[in-house]
Design an enzyme around this catalytic site. Structure first.
Site, PDB file in Angstrom:
ATOM      1  N   ASP A  10      21.726  31.375 -25.652  1.00 63.80           N
ATOM      2  CA  ASP A  10      21.231  30.470 -26.687  1.00 63.80           C
ATOM      3  C   ASP A  10      19.741  30.205 -26.538  1.00 63.80           C
ATOM      4  O   ASP A  10      19.004  30.151 -27.524  1.00 63.80           O
ATOM      5  CB  ASP A  10      21.984  29.130 -26.631  1.00 63.80           C
ATOM      6  CG  ASP A  10      23.362  29.219 -27.270  1.00 63.80           C
ATOM      7  OD1 ASP A  10      23.610  30.192 -28.005  1.00 63.80           O
ATOM      8  OD2 ASP A  10      24.184  28.309 -27.028  1.00 63.80           O
ATOM      9  N   THR A  52      39.974  30.394 -20.821  1.00 59.53           N
ATOM     10  CA  THR A  52      40.369  30.897 -19.493  1.00 59.53           C
ATOM     11  C   THR A  52      39.157  31.151 -18.604  1.00 59.53           C
ATOM     12  O   THR A  52      39.304  31.326 -17.399  1.00 59.53           O
ATOM     13  CB  THR A  52      41.118  32.232 -19.641  1.00 59.53           C
ATOM     14  OG1 THR A  52      40.204  33.189 -20.217  1.00 59.53           O
ATOM     15  CG2 THR A  52      42.331  32.097 -20.542  1.00 59.53           C
ATOM     16  N   ASP A 103      22.413  27.435 -21.412  1.00 60.48           N
ATOM     17  CA  ASP A 103      22.970  28.697 -21.895  1.00 60.48           C
ATOM     18  C   ASP A 103      21.838  29.711 -22.074  1.00 60.48           C
ATOM     19  O   ASP A 103      20.998  29.574 -22.963  1.00 60.48           O
ATOM     20  CB  ASP A 103      23.707  28.479 -23.221  1.00 60.48           C
ATOM     21  CG  ASP A 103      24.488  29.721 -23.637  1.00 60.48           C
ATOM     22  OD1 ASP A 103      23.862  30.794 -23.774  1.00 60.48           O
ATOM     23  OD2 ASP A 103      25.719  29.628 -23.789  1.00 60.48           O
ATOM     24  N   ARG A 145      33.007  35.744 -22.548  1.00 61.31           N
ATOM     25  CA  ARG A 145      33.798  34.871 -21.702  1.00 61.31           C
ATOM     26  C   ARG A 145      34.710  34.035 -22.568  1.00 61.31           C
ATOM     27  O   ARG A 145      34.249  33.288 -23.426  1.00 61.31           O
ATOM     28  CB  ARG A 145      32.845  33.986 -20.891  1.00 61.31           C
ATOM     29  CG  ARG A 145      33.511  33.333 -19.719  1.00 61.31           C
ATOM     30  CD  ARG A 145      32.490  32.862 -18.717  1.00 61.31           C
ATOM     31  NE  ARG A 145      31.563  31.876 -19.239  1.00 61.31           N
ATOM     32  CZ  ARG A 145      31.098  30.863 -18.520  1.00 61.31           C
ATOM     33  NH1 ARG A 145      31.469  30.728 -17.276  1.00 61.31           N
ATOM     34  NH2 ARG A 145      30.248  30.013 -19.022  1.00 61.31           N
TER      35      ARG A 145
END
Ligand code: URA
Length: 209
Positions: free
Chosen positions: A203, A108, A200, A104
């Site tokens: 992570d 954007t 996340d 990703r």
């Protein structure tokens, strides 16, 4: 909500998901929970798999049975989807795994493809697209675009937590693709994280937070 979006009603899923969300949960436990929840969600998601009748001999007599008819492909969205593969493999050890690398773009929030080695002809009849977090839905839409171009017609999304925005995006681009998750959360924040979510997922699995 489209009628092919399923959030698991199972108390075991809700219990494990609560532990998964907890910020104190360490990567080892986090990976175990992802694997366990994924197995439970995929169990629900594969209720309609086609079978062919067969028979086996028990020690006593012939027994009717079935075999799965469909060849199943797992398509984890790298890297967070990898943990889900382990849970699905526990149930379907012969499933093929095809990697599609999408990241990703932080600016954007759009997916960028960086890895795709699918052969010319599809080798599976059903694909399960695996990503713990259906956030903007951009990666799932892009992965499913790739799989449809590859020639697979039966595709399902299997994840853990979805944002309403991701469901809306995926369902509008691919209304034929059912969405199976453990929970649907409140919203996305301004940097594309699901709230309350779990942070996340990559992570937290890989210890890189
Ligand atoms: N990806 C994650 O890992 N977490 C989110 O909340 C959204 C996208």
């Amino acid at each position: 909500m489209p009628d092919n979006v399923f959030a698991s009603p199972h108390p075991l899923v809700a219990h494990k998901l609560t532990k998964l969300r907890d910020r104190r949960t360490e990567p080892k436990k986090f990976r175990e929970l992802i694997r366990e929840i994924a197995g439970l969600i995929v169990y629900e998601a594969t209720l309609d798999l086609a079978t062919v009748p067969t028979t086996v001999m028990t020690p006593l007599a012939e027994a009717p049975g079935v075999q799965l008819r469909e060849k199943i492909g797992l398509v984890p969205i790298l890297r967070a989807g990898l943990g889900i593969v382990e849970g699905v493999w526990d149930l379907m050890p012969t499933a093929e795994v095809w990697h599609i690398g999408l990241y990703r773009d932080e600016r954007t929030l759009k997916p960028v493809e960086y890895y795709n080695k699918l052969p010319v002809e599809p080798t599976v009849s059903v694909c399960l697209v695996l990503d713990p977090m259906l956030a903007t839905g951009g990666s799932a839409v892009a992965a499913i675009d790739i799989l449809k171009r590859w020639g697979v017609t039966k595709i399902k999304f299997v994840g853990l937590i979805a944002a309403p925005e991701g469901i809306q995006n995926l369902s509008s681009h691919h209304p034929d693709v059912p969405i199976h998750v453990a929970a649907i959360d409140s919203h996305l924040n301004e940097i594309g994280y699901i709230v309350p979510g779990l942070g996340d997922a990559g992570d937290r699995q890989f210890g890189t937070a």
